[in-house]
Design a protein around this motif. Sequence first.
Motif, mmCIF file in Angstrom:
data_model
loop_
_atom_site.group_PDB
_atom_site.id
_atom_site.type_symbol
_atom_site.label_atom_id
_atom_site.label_comp_id
_atom_site.label_asym_id
_atom_site.label_seq_id
_atom_site.Cartn_x
_atom_site.Cartn_y
_atom_site.Cartn_z
ATOM 1 N N GLU A 117 0.830 -1.201 0.000
ATOM 2 C CA GLU A 117 0.000 0.000 0.000
ATOM 3 C C GLU A 117 0.869 1.258 0.000
ATOM 4 N N THR A 172 1.007 3.973 -3.086
ATOM 5 C CA THR A 172 0.740 5.378 -2.773
ATOM 6 C C THR A 172 1.902 6.256 -3.218
ATOM 7 N N GLN A 187 -1.749 -6.121 -8.691
ATOM 8 C CA GLN A 187 -2.104 -4.696 -8.698
ATOM 9 C C GLN A 187 -2.499 -4.281 -10.099
#
Length: 232
Positions: free
Chosen positions: A195, A199, A228
């Motif tokens: 994550e 980001t 992803q």
Amino acid sequence: MHDAAYIKRRDEIRTYFDRTALEAWKRLTSTEKVSGVRATVRAGREAMRQTILDRFPADLTGWRILDAGCGGGVLAIELAHRGADVLGVDLSPQMIDHAVEGLPSIRGGGSVTLRAGDMLAQDLGDFDAIVSMDALIHYDARAAERAIAGLAQRTRRKMVFTLAPRTKPLAVMHVAGKLFPRGDRSPAIQPVAIERLITATLSRPDMADWQARMPRRISRGFYISEAQELVR
């Protein structure tokens, strides 16, 4: 321009697959019986490959797709069967030779071209989409971020790739692999805080028009990887 850390890691991976791992890889990706550990990896890879394919429409006519780190070319072949023109690139010349020997006839109007080289090479051109299954998992977060951003600059529609999540089981396997190295073990996976990495990647000025879709994690015994999807 690639930094020194990326080049060093890239060359380690190429050396491993060319000098050590090809026969083990052939067994893993074949239909012959394998050990319990490799069986979980095989099952995990099959599930992940289908997960990646599910992110694409059934008809890919007119799409040009890069399979970055294509290995034996199975994913590239499936995308070509849907009508895409696929360029598969892998660091290992021997792996590419093995993949070319096994290339089937492509149905559906697509094509597959396989070549040895660096997935980040600028001379590969531009693509509608890029897929990368279990190639970025061998790079640390900094190198992976740069690779994703670099690939994005040559991609018109979407990228689907996998990363190794920083989980307790994977951390244990990672440490065990370093403490007890064996000649047939793959180069150490680099678990990352996914994550945070995504980001950071999307926060880059050169990624302003990209956004993330819902990820999916596949966990099958010794295989733990997360898909992803980034889209324009």
